[in-house]
Design a protein around this motif. Structure first.
Motif, mmCIF file in Angstrom:
data_model
loop_
_atom_site.group_PDB
_atom_site.id
_atom_site.type_symbol
_atom_site.label_atom_id
_atom_site.label_comp_id
_atom_site.label_asym_id
_atom_site.label_seq_id
_atom_site.Cartn_x
_atom_site.Cartn_y
_atom_site.Cartn_z
ATOM 1 N N ALA A 266 0.849 -1.193 0.000
ATOM 2 C CA ALA A 266 0.000 0.000 0.000
ATOM 3 C C ALA A 266 0.884 1.242 0.000
ATOM 4 N N ASP A 267 1.247 1.695 -1.180
ATOM 5 C CA ASP A 267 2.124 2.851 -1.282
ATOM 6 C C ASP A 267 1.715 3.691 -2.487
ATOM 7 N N PRO A 268 1.666 5.009 -2.350
ATOM 8 C CA PRO A 268 1.255 5.868 -3.477
ATOM 9 C C PRO A 268 2.134 5.699 -4.718
ATOM 10 N N ALA A 269 3.366 5.243 -4.532
ATOM 11 C CA ALA A 269 4.264 5.082 -5.679
ATOM 12 C C ALA A 269 3.750 4.039 -6.660
ATOM 13 N N TRP A 270 2.850 3.151 -6.226
ATOM 14 C CA TRP A 270 2.280 2.151 -7.122
ATOM 15 C C TRP A 270 1.174 2.729 -7.995
ATOM 16 N N ASN A 271 0.693 3.912 -7.673
ATOM 17 C CA ASN A 271 -0.374 4.517 -8.464
ATOM 18 C C ASN A 271 0.102 4.729 -9.899
ATOM 19 N N ALA A 277 1.799 -5.740 -12.495
ATOM 20 C CA ALA A 277 3.080 -5.406 -11.868
ATOM 21 C C ALA A 277 2.957 -5.455 -10.350
ATOM 22 N N ARG A 278 1.927 -4.871 -9.852
ATOM 23 C CA ARG A 278 1.709 -4.852 -8.403
ATOM 24 C C ARG A 278 1.431 -6.257 -7.876
ATOM 25 N N ASP A 279 0.635 -7.031 -8.626
ATOM 26 C CA ASP A 279 0.265 -8.373 -8.182
ATOM 27 C C ASP A 279 1.473 -9.306 -8.149
ATOM 28 N N LEU A 280 2.312 -9.251 -9.192
ATOM 29 C CA LEU A 280 3.505 -10.096 -9.210
ATOM 30 C C LEU A 280 4.430 -9.752 -8.059
#
Length: 294
Positions: A266-271, A277-280
């Motif tokens: 949970a990080d804004p950088a993933w927005n 990408a996030r799931d892997l």
């Protein structure tokens, strides 16, 4: 001598270096050397462009002139590792020249026979960042690099000449081209060292995944996934040693201070990153690390 707080941040920087090398090796192993190099170079260019565009827009909104001095000295999205040793030869609005004598990235990659793979990042990221920031007017020459066996320092030479740009762009870049200009009293501040490493880790990884998928399809995705698995093993091994050497338990608090990514994802950088990408990253890195904690 570094403080314990310095060492925690350096551990995060080394974790980024490990991530890049693990994924780079996996991509070149599974997709082929030439195709792998193409993927890595393009991914670093994309990450560099994103950084340059973001920097230019941030400074424009703050009323700061967008020249080479402000690119490297105002509102930066990264902060240099304290292990970097170098010399700034020219710090001017239209010219930046510096030499780097020790670099933790090059040192990490070279000690693991990954200097060639690391050179793709060194050669592409800053150049793409400069072009995006200067709207393709800037010039960069990397004449020596620590990732090359024959060189013992890096030398970056960047130029942004008024003669090469429109009158409007020169006015935006240089105060002497804008009579009456007053610099803002509170220019944008640099990000924190840890925030810069976190953003760089996500940016480089996400762009490698995107580029690998475009060029090699699902085979490219699998290559990146295998690299993430390698990184998880290396990251856990490194943190076990780090925790042991500092007499700390390998728990969530230790990982938070010594690893660049929050384990909850949970990080804004993933927005703005793709869901895959996030799931892997969550399934192959963050959850396995969390499962090993004390």
């Amino acid at each position: 001598m570094y403080t314990y707080e310095d060492i925690k941040l350096q551990n995060q920087q080394d974790a980024f270096s490990a991530m890049y090398l693990c994924i780079a090796r996996s991509v070149t192993d599974l997709c082929g050397r030439r195709v792998g190099e193409r993927i890595l170079r393009e991914a670093c260019r994309r990450a560099g462009r994103a950084s340059g565009l973001k920097q230019r827009e941030r400074l424009r909104q703050a009323g700061v002139k967008t020249n080479l001095h402000t690119l490297y000295h105002c509102g930066r999205d990264f902060v240099e590792d304290p292990r970097v040793r170098g010399q700034e030869i020219f710090d001017e609005e239209d010219r930046q020249i510096w030499e780097i004598y020790t670099c933790p990235l090059a040192d990490y990659w070279n000690r693991r026979d990954g200097g060639k793979l690391g050179s793709f990042y060194c050669e592409e990221y800053q150049y793409a960042r400069l072009l995006a920031y200067t709207e393709n007017v800037g010039q960069l020459n990397l004449s020596k690099e620590l990732t090359c066996p024959r060189d013992n320092f890096c030398r970056f030479s960047l130029f942004f000449r008024e003669a090469n740009m429109s009158r409007e762009r020169a006015k935006e870049a240089f105060a002497h081209c804008d009579p009456g200009y007053e610099a803002p009293k509170d220019p944008p501040a640099d990000v924190s060292f840890g925030e810069g490493i976190r953003d760089m880790t996500i940016s480089i990884y996400a762009n490698i995944l995107e580029t690998a998928r475009e060029i090699c399809g699902r085979e490219g995705v699998c290559a990146v996934a295998e690299g993430l698995k390698r990184w998880t093993a290396e990251a856990l091994a490194a943190m076990r040693v780090q925790a042991d050497h500092t007499l700390c338990p390998l728990d969530a608090g230790f990982v938070e201070k010594n690893f660049p990514l929050p384990l909850d994802g949970a990080d804004p950088a993933w927005n703005g990153c793709e869901d895959e990408a996030r799931d892997l990253m969550r399934r192959l890195v963050l959850e396995p690390i969390a499962a090993e904690l004390a």
